[in-house]
Design an enzyme around this catalytic site. Structure first.
Site, PDB file in Angstrom:
ATOM      1  N   HIS A 146      41.447  29.658  48.846  1.00  0.00           N
ATOM      2  CA  HIS A 146      40.508  28.196  48.987  1.00  0.00           C
ATOM      3  C   HIS A 146      39.302  28.613  49.209  1.00  0.00           C
ATOM      4  O   HIS A 146      38.727  29.200  48.481  1.00  0.00           O
ATOM      5  CB  HIS A 146      41.475  27.238  49.808  1.00  0.00           C
ATOM      6  N   HIS A 175      41.496  29.079  38.631  1.00  0.00           N
ATOM      7  CA  HIS A 175      41.633  27.738  39.327  1.00  0.00           C
ATOM      8  C   HIS A 175      42.594  26.923  39.025  1.00  0.00           C
ATOM      9  O   HIS A 175      43.122  27.089  37.992  1.00  0.00           O
ATOM     10  CB  HIS A 175      40.179  26.756  39.056  1.00  0.00           C
ATOM     11  N   ASP A 200      33.342  29.896  43.919  1.00  0.00           N
ATOM     12  CA  ASP A 200      33.100  31.018  44.779  1.00  0.00           C
ATOM     13  C   ASP A 200      32.557  32.200  44.188  1.00  0.00           C
ATOM     14  O   ASP A 200      32.400  32.980  45.096  1.00  0.00           O
ATOM     15  CB  ASP A 200      34.241  31.200  45.537  1.00  0.00           C
TER      16      ASP A 200
END
Ligand code: CMC
Length: 426
Positions: A265, A304, A360
């Site tokens: 996460h 994702h 990210d």
């Protein structure tokens, strides 16, 4: 006309109509079917296909790569708004007018300071404590200082504690950072906006007045906007789940911070930097990709649960990378990241699984260029996400359909065993 789903269970000769609303059926209605004496349920580890709430905060279309807060496209908010404007939007459903924004900014400014005794708590952590561990413990400790947060059904008490949380998160994050560096804490400066003040609390040294390059302040603002909310992700689900037993915002935020800390996460940006460093040079990328395809490693910052297209946040961050590098100079790891992305977007392994760069993938490079060590990256995710958690918390608390979170299980263990006395255990 009511839309229905007709379900037939031949073995028990049962047939039922389940009402479809918003493209969902109500899982409890499946209980009308009794299979081997048990009411029928669904099995959905990781909530792959289960809506846990109704929400009007954030909309995502993962196939189309769309992200909207309260209906506003993320790219437009990132270009035109400030983080505090967006936080207001998430909490109140509309963009603030000038007076509302000015009042909101001064309320947040008023709540930037940390309680003095919290510094004693910070002092008790080992010098090399992970800042996310400090954040988790300290957000939980806020409840000791502000017990009125349990009075969450009172809108005024709720609003006050939301402002306290959003006001204090940057200060807490900056103190956690400076503690790790054994530097004295820098208190908030009321003459700065939210993001500029954050940077001065982090990086001010001996200078009389710390002034950051406006391009860097704007980059932080954009990153904060992009990270402010993301509907029912792992940490938001944790926040709502902990709220469901009647908890205050701080306890729930601490749960959110804990969930966010995991490398699948919010911890992924830290993992991306580690991955880029381990790869070390562009010519080693093919070898790394072979490792990913053989299942030995994951390409962090890729894939994702919801986006099966380019994460719109990653697209915006990629642009911000250029602005930041203009000020700080190019991070040599960028070249490796770009090469990885090239493979990711063309190699059959990634294409077939619809794995694209996520938020990210590039954010760590910006954070590093801004001077943050990798262990601070997830903290930089948690600070703005506190606005989203607060909005989701508020929505949960005021939802007439809310219920304590209590999933079912499929029991696979023994039943009704005869007790084995100590002498008879092998
Ligand atoms: N590298 C290599 N293979 C991957 C990756 C990856 N990053 N992500 C998924 N896969 C493969 C996975 O092995 C599986 O392959 P197969 O079908 O052959 O078994 C397939 O793609 C589906 O993956 P999954 O794990 O079932 O998908 P998920 O929806 O459960 O997991 C995820 C989503 C984000 C946990 C996963 O993509 C991942 O681990 N990514 C790397 C960590 C990361 O970057 N996380 C940040 C997410 S964005 C920030 C946030 O919102 O928190």
């Amino acid at each position: 006309m009511t839309d229905i789903l007709q379900i037939r269970h031949p073995a028990s000769a049962t047939e039922r109509d389940l009402v479809i609303t918003d493209a969902t059926i109500r899982a409890p209605e499946l209980r009308q079917f009794v299979i081997d004496g048990e009411p029928l349920a669904t099995y959905d580890p990781g909530f792959m296909n289960t809506a846990s709430c109704r929400s009007s905060i954030t909309y995502i279309d993962g196939d189309a790569g769309i992200l909207e807060y309260r209906g506003y496209p993320i790219a437009e908010l990132a270009e035109k708004s400030t983080f505090l404007e967006v936080a207001w939007l998430l909490l109140n459903g509309e963009l603030p007018n000038p007076k509302q924004l000015a009042d909101w900014e001064s309320l947040i400014t008023e709540h930037r300071m940390l309680p003095d005794k919290l510094k004693t708590l910070l002092a008790g952590f080992p010098y090399d404590a992970h800042p996310m561990s400090i954040l988790m413990a300290s957000t939980a400790a806020f409840y000791s200082f502000y017990p009125d947060a349990r009075n969450f059904t009172d809108p005024q008490a709720r609003a006050l504690n939301i402002a306290r949380l959003i006001g204090k998160m940057p200060t807490l994050a900056a103190f956690a950072y400076r503690k790790g560096k054994a530097r004295p804490y820098v208190n908030p400066d009321d003459s700065y906006g939210y993001c500029h003040n954050f940077l001065q609390m982090l990086f001010k040294q001996a200078e009389r007045r710390y002034v950051a390059d406006p391009r860097l302040v704007r980059a932080v603002e954009v990153l904060f906007i992009l990270h402010a909310d993301h509907e029912q992700n792992c940490s938001t689900n944790a926040v709502r789940s902990v709220a469901s037993s009647g908890n205050d915002l701080y306890t729930c935020t601490s749960a959110g911070v804990g969930a966010l800390h995991g490398p699948l996460h919010g911890g992924a940006n830290e993992a991306v930097l580690r991955m880029l460093r381990e790869i070390g040079s562009v010519d080693r990328v093919p070898e790394f990709i072979e490792g990913v395809k053989a299942g030995r490693v994951r390409m962090m910052g890729f894939g994702h649960r919801v986006y099966k297209n380019y994460d719109p946040r990653a697209m915006i961050i990629k642009k911000a990378v250029d602005d930041v590098f203009e000020v700080t100079g190019v991070n040599p790891l960028l070249e490796i990241a770009q090469e990885l992305e090239k493979y990711g977007l063309t190699d059959d392994y990634f294409v077939r699984r619809r794995l694209y760069p996520n938020v990210d993938f590039y954010s760590g490079l910006i954070y590093e260029a801004l001077g943050f060590p990798p262990e601070m990256f997830t903290v930089l995710f948690a600070v703005p996400r506190s606005a989203g958690w607060a909005a989701q918390y508020q929505e949960f608390i005021t939802d007439p359909e809310n219920k304590i979170a209590r999933p079912k299980q499929i029991y696979t263990g023994y039943r009704a065993r005869g007790y084995v006395g100590m002498d008879d255990r092998g």
